[in-house]
Structures are given as C-alpha cells and as structure tokens.
Design a protein around this motif. Structure first.
Motif, short mmCIF file in Angstrom:
data_model
loop_
_atom_site.label_atom_id
_atom_site.label_comp_id
_atom_site.label_asym_id
_atom_site.label_seq_id
_atom_site.Cartn_x
_atom_site.Cartn_y
_atom_site.Cartn_z
N GLY A 24 45.53 25.02 3.68
CA GLY A 24 44.04 25.46 4.15
C GLY A 24 43.68 26.73 3.87
O GLY A 24 42.91 27.43 3.86
N TRP A 25 44.36 27.61 4.48
CA TRP A 25 45.07 29.14 4.76
C TRP A 25 43.92 30.06 3.46
O TRP A 25 43.31 30.44 2.67
CB TRP A 25 45.91 29.50 4.57
CG TRP A 25 45.48 31.55 5.00
CD1 TRP A 25 45.35 32.19 6.49
CD2 TRP A 25 45.89 32.56 3.88
NE1 TRP A 25 44.86 33.23 6.30
CE2 TRP A 25 45.46 33.47 4.48
CE3 TRP A 25 45.68 32.02 2.73
CZ2 TRP A 25 45.25 35.04 4.00
CZ3 TRP A 25 46.22 33.62 2.48
CH2 TRP A 25 46.20 34.88 3.37
N SER A 32 40.46 28.32 2.57
CA SER A 32 39.93 29.28 3.02
C SER A 32 39.73 30.46 2.84
O SER A 32 37.80 31.92 3.11
CB SER A 32 40.05 29.57 4.87
OG SER A 32 39.14 30.16 5.97
N ARG A 33 41.06 31.35 2.47
CA ARG A 33 40.42 32.68 2.21
C ARG A 33 40.33 33.23 0.59
O ARG A 33 40.12 34.66 0.46
CB ARG A 33 42.34 33.64 2.00
CG ARG A 33 42.60 33.58 3.69
CD ARG A 33 41.39 34.31 4.90
NE ARG A 33 41.22 33.85 6.25
CZ ARG A 33 42.30 34.90 6.44
NH1 ARG A 33 42.70 36.52 6.22
NH2 ARG A 33 42.61 35.10 8.17
N VAL A 49 34.69 24.40 2.31
CA VAL A 49 34.86 25.11 4.02
C VAL A 49 33.62 25.28 4.93
O VAL A 49 32.93 25.65 4.68
CB VAL A 49 35.31 26.67 3.86
CG1 VAL A 49 35.80 27.76 5.01
CG2 VAL A 49 36.34 26.57 2.71
N HIS A 60 31.39 26.26 7.49
CA HIS A 60 31.51 28.08 8.38
C HIS A 60 30.36 28.29 9.74
O HIS A 60 29.29 27.24 9.58
CB HIS A 60 30.48 28.74 7.53
CG HIS A 60 31.43 29.33 5.77
ND1 HIS A 60 32.60 30.31 6.24
CD2 HIS A 60 31.68 28.60 4.81
CE1 HIS A 60 33.00 30.37 5.07
NE2 HIS A 60 32.03 28.99 4.52
N GLN A 104 35.65 29.12 10.94
CA GLN A 104 35.98 28.49 9.67
C GLN A 104 36.70 27.76 9.61
O GLN A 104 37.71 27.84 10.24
CB GLN A 104 35.81 29.18 8.26
CG GLN A 104 36.73 30.12 7.94
CD GLN A 104 36.28 30.86 7.19
OE1 GLN A 104 35.21 31.92 6.90
NE2 GLN A 104 37.00 30.99 6.15
N ALA A 105 36.73 26.16 9.15
CA ALA A 105 37.75 25.34 8.66
C ALA A 105 37.74 24.83 7.09
O ALA A 105 36.49 24.66 6.86
CB ALA A 105 37.44 24.74 9.94
N ALA A 106 38.93 24.51 7.13
CA ALA A 106 38.90 24.50 5.15
C ALA A 106 39.31 22.85 5.37
O ALA A 106 40.56 22.62 6.40
CB ALA A 106 39.87 25.20 4.45
N ASP A 133 40.35 28.55 10.50
CA ASP A 133 40.59 30.30 10.73
C ASP A 133 39.93 31.11 10.66
O ASP A 133 38.46 30.94 10.82
CB ASP A 133 41.23 30.28 9.04
CG ASP A 133 41.34 31.26 8.54
OD1 ASP A 133 42.26 31.71 8.78
OD2 ASP A 133 41.06 31.73 7.35
N GLN A 134 40.11 32.82 11.33
CA GLN A 134 39.33 33.14 11.46
C GLN A 134 38.48 33.18 12.26
O GLN A 134 36.89 33.43 11.97
CB GLN A 134 37.86 33.78 9.82
CG GLN A 134 39.00 34.70 9.47
CD GLN A 134 38.75 35.26 7.77
OE1 GLN A 134 37.73 34.45 6.69
NE2 GLN A 134 39.12 35.78 7.09
#
Length: 217
Positions: free
Chosen positions: A18-19, A22-23, A126, A128, A143-145, A154-155
């Motif tokens: 997922g990271w 997301s990135r 993702v 947002h 946000q989330a994947a 994430d973030q």
C-alpha cells in the motif's frame, strides 16, 4: 512460522504494498530477506528494504547487499534489539522508529467542525481527503491506498494552525468510510509516536514496533 508471526508478516507485506501505491513508487520487489522498494528521486533515500520477519541472518544478508548510500531498512523489531546486528556504516535511526497499527474498518459518518470543508477524490487506487478552512487554505489531509481488502493509510497531516480541533479525526474517519465503500475491511498504517496517540483514540491497535536503519558509508 507461528500463526502470530505469519499474521504480522502479512500485515507488513500489505503495508509495503500500500505504501508503494500511495507514494507512486515501483511495486515492491521480492528479495531473499523480504521486499525492496525503489524510491529513486527522493533526496532522503534511494530505496528501502522491508523485512516481514526479523531474524539476524536475514538482517545481515539484507545489509550486506546494499552498496548505495541513503538506503533504508525497516523491520518489526525494537531498535535496541537489532543494533548489534548492523555492520559498519549502518546506523539505527532511533527517531524514525514506527508503530505498525491496524483496525477493523467501520463506517462512522464524521462531522466536520464549522468553518471547514472536506474534499475527497480517488485516483489510481488511492483515496485522498483534504480539509480546507473558510478561506480555502489547507488545514489537514491524508490518503489511503486500497490493496485487496485492506486500506493502507498514509501521510496524515494537520497544519499547525489547525491542530487540536479534531481535524485529524475527520480525515481518518472519512478515509475509513471511503475505504469501506470500496470493499476494504481492514486498516493498516505505520505511525509516529505522536500519531499513535491519535489513532489509539480511534480504535487502532499496535501490532509491532518497526525499527529503521540507514546505510551511511
């Protein structure tokens, strides 16, 4: 592998997958010791090895494979427990120790404080969430994947001027609602010390400490 260890390893693998989504990095690559993510273009790191299982032999093999400075390695362990395993030129990043957390996702229909507006969009897997104040200035975001039946959060950030107003909770609950709508039943994230306190108030549980090391020859 014991059931608890297998579940932890699966959670770590899900988080890495997922990271990367997301990135917007390339997908994780399988290695004998775990996974590798190429993050070239980031001035703070060129790549990261993530070990779903923490064994001395795996840690040493992963470290020995690295030749590029600013390569990071993360694994479920207490930092002090792995420090003796690290070869020269590797350092434990005590200030980047994380907390792998998870929760069962349920809809919550969060209420937004007066004077703020929430916007949601979904791009490339993702979700947002952005919160803005009455003047349209950014106040909070996250946000989330979506990876299979999991949402990797994430973030999540609340701007300094807008903290202690519950906006972080709004972001997290909105992400949860959006993830559930897209078929996710489990939430996974890696928290800082400060973030952990917020997530625990929302029902998230810590499953492991994540130690982090960096190659600095």
């Amino acid at each position: 592998m014991r059931r608890g260890d297998a579940m932890l390893a699966h959670a770590v693998r899900t988080w890495v997958a997922g990271w990367a989504v997301s990135r917007r990095t390339p997908p994780p690559v399988e290695k004998p010791w775990g996974l590798y993510v190429d993050v070239a273009g980031n001035p703070a790191e060129v790549g990261r090895h993530v070990l779903p299982e923490t064994e001395e032999s795996l840690v040493r093999r992963a470290a020995a494979s690295v030749t590029a400075p600013r390569t990071w390695m993360k694994m479920p362990a207490e930092p002090g427990g792995i420090e003796a395993w690290m070869p020269p030129d590797w350092a434990v990043a005590w200030d980047r120790t994380g907390h792998l957390m998870a929760t069962d996702l349920t809809p919550t229909a969060p209420r937004t404080p007066g004077g703020y507006a929430v916007a949601v969009d979904h791009r490339d897997g993702v979700v947002h969430v952005r919160v803005r104040d009455a003047a349209g200035r950014p106040a909070a975001r996250g946000q989330a994947a979506i990876v299979g039946d999991a949402a990797v959060v994430d973030q999540v950030v609340t701007e300094e001027a807008h903290r202690r107003l519950g906006l972080g909770r709004v972001v997290m609950r909105t992400l949860a609602d959006q993830a559930v709508d897209r078929g996710a039943g489990t939430g996974i994230l890696v928290a800082t010390d400060a973030g952990r306190a917020l997530y625990e108030t929302l029902g998230w549980k810590k499953h492991a400490t994540l130690a982090e090391c960096i190659y600095r020859p």
